[in-house]
Each structure stands twice: as C-alpha cells, then as structure tokens.
Design a protein around this motif. Structure first.
Motif, PDB file in Angstrom:
ATOM      1  N   GLY A  95      66.936  34.334   1.484  1.00 56.29           N
ATOM      2  CA  GLY A  95      67.808  35.164   2.310  1.00 56.29           C
ATOM      3  C   GLY A  95      67.069  35.798   3.463  1.00 56.29           C
ATOM      4  N   GLY A  96      65.847  36.281   3.191  1.00 59.52           N
ATOM      5  CA  GLY A  96      65.054  36.886   4.256  1.00 59.52           C
ATOM      6  C   GLY A  96      64.693  35.891   5.338  1.00 59.52           C
ATOM      7  N   ALA A  97      64.373  34.652   4.941  1.00 58.36           N
ATOM      8  CA  ALA A  97      64.041  33.619   5.924  1.00 58.36           C
ATOM      9  C   ALA A  97      65.240  33.312   6.808  1.00 58.36           C
ATOM     10  CB  ALA A  97      63.565  32.353   5.217  1.00 58.36           C
ATOM     11  N   LEU A  98      66.439  33.262   6.203  1.00 59.42           N
ATOM     12  CA  LEU A  98      67.644  33.013   6.992  1.00 59.42           C
ATOM     13  C   LEU A  98      67.940  34.184   7.926  1.00 59.42           C
ATOM     14  CD1 LEU A  98      70.058  31.258   7.689  1.00 59.42           C
ATOM     15  CD2 LEU A  98      71.275  32.237   5.728  1.00 59.42           C
ATOM     16  N   LEU A  99      67.792  35.411   7.439  1.00 62.57           N
ATOM     17  CA  LEU A  99      68.019  36.575   8.300  1.00 62.57           C
ATOM     18  C   LEU A  99      67.066  36.580   9.486  1.00 62.57           C
ATOM     19  CD1 LEU A  99      68.565  39.514   5.772  1.00 62.57           C
ATOM     20  CD2 LEU A  99      70.290  38.204   7.007  1.00 62.57           C
ATOM     21  N   ASP A 100      65.809  36.272   9.243  1.00 64.31           N
ATOM     22  CA  ASP A 100      64.833  36.255  10.334  1.00 64.31           C
ATOM     23  C   ASP A 100      65.174  35.175  11.355  1.00 64.31           C
ATOM     24  OD1 ASP A 100      63.492  38.319   9.100  1.00 64.31           O
ATOM     25  OD2 ASP A 100      61.960  37.046   8.191  1.00 64.31           O
ATOM     26  N   GLN A 149      64.953  47.850  10.004  1.00 66.64           N
ATOM     27  CA  GLN A 149      63.858  47.748   9.043  1.00 66.64           C
ATOM     28  C   GLN A 149      63.236  46.347   9.033  1.00 66.64           C
ATOM     29  OE1 GLN A 149      65.280  49.092   5.233  1.00 66.64           O
ATOM     30  NE2 GLN A 149      65.532  51.222   5.926  1.00 66.64           N
ATOM     31  N   ARG A 150      63.988  45.370   9.492  1.00 68.04           N
ATOM     32  CA  ARG A 150      63.452  44.007   9.586  1.00 68.04           C
ATOM     33  C   ARG A 150      62.817  43.765  10.951  1.00 68.04           C
ATOM     34  NH1 ARG A 150      64.862  41.182   5.110  1.00 68.04           N
ATOM     35  NH2 ARG A 150      63.854  39.348   6.034  1.00 68.04           N
ATOM     36  N   GLY A 151      62.650  44.819  11.738  1.00 61.92           N
ATOM     37  CA  GLY A 151      61.945  44.697  13.008  1.00 61.92           C
ATOM     38  C   GLY A 151      62.784  44.278  14.184  1.00 61.92           C
ATOM     39  N   ARG A 152      64.106  44.322  14.047  1.00 64.61           N
ATOM     40  CA  ARG A 152      64.974  43.908  15.134  1.00 64.61           C
ATOM     41  C   ARG A 152      65.366  45.091  16.025  1.00 64.61           C
ATOM     42  NH1 ARG A 152      63.756  39.991  16.771  1.00 64.61           N
ATOM     43  NH2 ARG A 152      65.713  39.807  17.943  1.00 64.61           N
ATOM     44  N   ALA A 389      62.672  20.371   2.100  1.00 69.29           N
ATOM     45  CA  ALA A 389      63.920  21.134   2.117  1.00 69.29           C
ATOM     46  C   ALA A 389      63.719  22.568   1.666  1.00 69.29           C
ATOM     47  CB  ALA A 389      64.960  20.450   1.237  1.00 69.29           C
ATOM     48  N   GLU A 390      62.821  22.768   0.682  1.00 70.40           N
ATOM     49  CA  GLU A 390      62.644  24.114   0.131  1.00 70.40           C
ATOM     50  C   GLU A 390      62.011  25.082   1.123  1.00 70.40           C
ATOM     51  OE1 GLU A 390      59.395  21.364  -1.538  1.00 70.40           O
ATOM     52  OE2 GLU A 390      61.565  21.326  -1.247  1.00 70.40           O
ATOM     53  N   SER A 391      61.397  24.577   2.180  1.00 75.16           N
ATOM     54  CA  SER A 391      60.777  25.471   3.155  1.00 75.16           C
ATOM     55  C   SER A 391      61.654  25.711   4.389  1.00 75.16           C
ATOM     56  CB  SER A 391      59.416  24.916   3.591  1.00 75.16           C
ATOM     57  OG  SER A 391      59.573  23.722   4.331  1.00 75.16           O
ATOM     58  N   LEU A 392      62.807  25.043   4.454  1.00 73.33           N
ATOM     59  CA  LEU A 392      63.703  25.244   5.595  1.00 73.33           C
ATOM     60  C   LEU A 392      64.418  26.582   5.459  1.00 73.33           C
ATOM     61  CD1 LEU A 392      65.331  21.697   5.854  1.00 73.33           C
ATOM     62  CD2 LEU A 392      63.489  22.632   7.288  1.00 73.33           C
ATOM     63  N   PRO A 393      64.606  27.314   6.569  1.00 72.79           N
ATOM     64  CA  PRO A 393      65.245  28.637   6.488  1.00 72.79           C
ATOM     65  C   PRO A 393      66.758  28.593   6.333  1.00 72.79           C
ATOM     66  CG  PRO A 393      64.655  28.140   8.752  1.00 72.79           C
ATOM     67  CD  PRO A 393      64.083  27.026   7.919  1.00 72.79           C
ATOM     68  N   VAL A 394      67.367  27.428   6.564  1.00 78.73           N
ATOM     69  CA  VAL A 394      68.807  27.269   6.357  1.00 78.73           C
ATOM     70  C   VAL A 394      69.011  26.481   5.067  1.00 78.73           C
ATOM     71  CG1 VAL A 394      70.972  26.348   7.278  1.00 78.73           C
ATOM     72  CG2 VAL A 394      69.269  27.304   8.837  1.00 78.73           C
ATOM     73  N   PRO A 395      69.856  26.949   4.159  1.00 79.20           N
ATOM     74  CA  PRO A 395      70.027  26.260   2.875  1.00 79.20           C
ATOM     75  C   PRO A 395      70.447  24.801   3.046  1.00 79.20           C
ATOM     76  CG  PRO A 395      71.083  28.418   2.824  1.00 79.20           C
ATOM     77  CD  PRO A 395      70.671  28.178   4.246  1.00 79.20           C
TER      78      PRO A 395
END
Length: 429
Positions: A95-100, A149-152, A389-395
């Motif tokens: 989830g954090g990877a997708l948010l970023d 808080q996520r730096g945005r 696939a496991e390292s991609l930020p989109v599921p």
C-alpha cells in the motif's frame, strides 16, 4: 486506412502542436504497445529510453480516446479511495509503495514536459479539493495530514481560505496539493509521441489490433492485415472493448463524462473565482469541477443520467451550474462541448493484468487519468523489462471480466441519480 474526423473538442481547436504517425509497420519489435494514449506513450518512452525497440499502434488518431477528451486536470491522488484505506487493503509495504507512486504522479507529468520540452500550457499551480460538508472537511483534514506525513506538499485550508480561492461560501474547508495543476492534454499527448520517436520508437495511427496471440516464445499481432512479431506486448487501451482491447476494457466499468468550455471570462471574474489559477474538484457525490485554460475559458464537466441527447443537453446544464455555483452575472456561453469515457475498477484502484508470458495491461485511473497514467505507463515498462511482479508498485492481478458488462452504463446512471439525491439531502441537513 481512412480515419473518421476527430471529435470537436477545445483541445483540437486550441492545440499548438501536431503529430503525424509513422506509416510503415514493423515486422518485428521488442515491445509492441497497443494504444496511443498517455499510458501507452509513457510506457513506450520509458522503453525506448532504455534501448528497447518499441512500436505503438493506435487504432484511431492520437487523442481520440480519454487522453485527448479529458479536462486537463493533473491530480496526484485517488478520486474514490482514502490513503488509509489503501494501506488497510494492501498492507504497509504494498500500500505504501502504491501511495508513493500515485502521489508523485503530477510531478512525473510536469517533469516529463520539462525534460522533453513539451509546450502544453503546463501549470503546476496546485489542486484544490473543497469540502461541501463539515464531515467532509474533517475527512480532508485527516487525509491532508496523512499525505503530509508521507512527505507530500499537501495542506488543509479553512473555510475562509477556500472562499478566497473560489469566491464560494459553500465550502467548509479544502485539501490543497501543491504538486497538482493543469495541462493542455492534446499538446502533451503529441509531445509524448514526439518523444517516443526521438528516443528511437515508432508511433502508428489507424492501426487497430484485430487479433493478438501467443506465438512461440513471443506474440503475433494482426494489424491492418499485417502480422507483427513482438517479444513483449503492453495493452494500454483503457475502456475500449473492440479487438484486442476487449481483454482489458471489459474488466472495468465505463463512465461517460461530458465536458464544456465557455467563452473567455473577464479578468475580474477570473480574479474572484481562481486568483491562483488552481483547478478545483469538490467532495459532493455529483462533484463540481472547474478550471481555466490559457485564454480564461472556464472548463467544467458532468454526467448524464439519461444518455439520449446528452451532449447538447449537458452543455446547457453544466453552463447553468457554473453560473449558479460561481455566482456569475449571466449563464456563460458554451463554445464547445465534448465527451469521453473513463474506466472505473471495482475497488477504485489501478491495476496491472497479465495476459500471458510477457503480455501486460494497465488500467484503473478512476477519474485521475493524467497523473495516474504517467505512473501506470512507467510501471508497465518496468514489467516489460522483466521486473518481478512482487516488486511492482501497482498490484498485478488476474483479469476478470465484469459480468453483464454491456449493462454497466445503466448502473452508472442509477448511481448518478442516487448521488444527486444524496447531495440534495446533505444540503438541507
């Protein structure tokens, strides 16, 4: 192949750039990108810059899909998902990877425009999300803090501050994301196509993919009677459902949106409703949006509960709503009205689908097409270059066709009617 005349849009009328596709289709290519919108051209640019042979095949003319028929908002977040809900659904890591990824989408668009020298009226002035109720204001206050808080560069404005930004007394507060803004989407699209070509790729218009099949250790696409052999394939066809695009388009709900542009506004009105020229989309179920183009035309949109005759009817309805909401002295003249289709995923999140070895599709902008497609295109390029696939930020998910897909517009119409009733009841409470 003779193509039909393009839809009359503000962007066709005011584009300063142009693009003419390559004529000779390749026999073989490393990666074939199906679809010449923002997603496909962004993916192709990334691949070409990395040294891969890439060809983009677009069934129609560039800009005849959602990438050329939107309102030019560059919004770096989700339309219908809260960031905390994303973490809850996907977990902190995924989830954090997708948010970023999503929250940096606008930066990616504006940086691409700068890096490639694309003249597209790019204005990174920030994006405003006003709250129509006190409950919405509290929700946005918490959401702004999550992004901060996520730096945005996201902050909450109080009621007085958003009134100063819009001239409207309705709103109880607003979320401001300073990384958002606006572009001329068709000029940006033409610029992306030119960038693909400069980096060694080709872009072909009037090149629909009739069939796509696995062939040996690669893929064979049939385009205008010619067979193209590709090691990898990327489907970037959004909500379209004809030919090869059906594999992707039928996994989402199509949502038809109507846009208008008014005659230019006077300077005093501009200063009152958009002193910092920030685009706006509020929190109402039947949301209210507006922005200005470079000539101070007012751009807004809406949806139709009854599709018959909607384009002409919605032009009047949207103009009347603009006059009412913004306290304009007169109903503004509509210069041009146009329509396009957005694709909604069942969970309102973007997704990557695998259609076989080396074949991927990306979809699910859910109303955030420009910034989200920039990141979807980059993610698809990473998949085509072999990233696990496991390292991609989109599921990465298995494609599932939505049952009774042809009937989904009826559900969208019913949802709009419900949204209008909900807003009316909220306004009275």
């Amino acid at each position: 192949m003779t193509l039909p005349a393009p839809q009359d849009t503000l962007w066709r009328r005011t584009a300063r750039g142009s693009f003419t596709g390559d004529t000779a289709l390749p026999d073989t290519v490393d990666v074939l990108v199906v679809g010449g919108g923002f997603t496909g051209l962004t993916a192709a640019r990334e691949l070409a810059m990395a040294g891969h042979g890439v060809a983009v095949v677009e069934a129609s003319q560039l800009g005849e899909g959602a990438s050329g028929q939107n309102a030019g908002f560059v919004v770096p977040n989700f339309a219908l998902m809260d960031p905390k809900a994303v973490i809850s659904k996907l977990g902190e890591d995924k989830g954090g990877a997708l948010l970023d990824l999503v929250s940096t989408g606008a930066d990616a668009v504006f940086e691409t425009a700068r890096a490639e020298g694309i003249a597209c009226d790019a204005a990174q002035t920030g994006w405003l999300n006003p709250a129509a109720t006190e409950a919405d204001a509290e929700m946005l206050r918490a959401r702004a803090e999550t992004w901060r808080q996520r730096g945005r560069p996201v902050r909450f404005l109080n009621a007085a501050q958003i009134a100063q930004q819009t001239g409207m007394s309705l709103y109880k507060g607003a979320l401001l994301d300073d990384s958002g803004g606006t572009i001329h989407p068709l000029d940006y699209l033409f610029g992306l196509a030119g960038a693909v070509r400069r980096h060694g790729g080709t872009v072909h218009e009037g090149a629909p993919v009739k069939s796509l099949s696995r062939s040996g250790d690669g893929w064979t696409a049939t385009v205008n009677g010619q067979h193209i052999r590709a090691d990898k394939v990327l489907l970037c066809t959004n909500a379209f459902t004809t030919g090869a695009a059906g594999r992707l388009g039928r996994t989402t709900v199509p949502l038809r949106v109507y846009q208008i542009a008014t005659a230019p506004l006077d300077a005093d009105t501009v200063a009152r409703i958009a002193p910092d020229r920030r685009p706006i989309g509020d929190t109402r179920k039947n949301l209210f949006t507006y922005r200005l183009d470079r000539d101070n035309r007012l751009i807004s949109g809406g949806m139709a509960a009854v599709p018959l005759g909607a384009k002409a009817r919605l032009g009047r309805v949207i103009s009347e709503r603009l006059a009412h909401e913004l306290s304009l002295p007169n109903i503004p003249e509509t210069e041009v009205a146009w329509t396009g289709v957005a694709a909604l995923t069942p969970d309102f999140l973007p997704r990557i689908h695998s259609f076989g070895p080396g074949a991927f599709g990306g979809i699910g902008c859910n109303g955030r097409g420009i910034a989200m497609t920039a990141q979807l295109g980059r993610t698809l390029a990473r998949a085509a270059m072999g990233e696990p696939a496991e390292s991609l930020p989109v599921p990465l998910r298995e494609p599932r066709r939505i049952p009774f897909h042809a009937l989904t517009p009826l559900a969208a119409s019913a949802g709009l009617i419900k949204a209008r009733l909900t807003d009316a009841l909220s306004a009275k409470s």
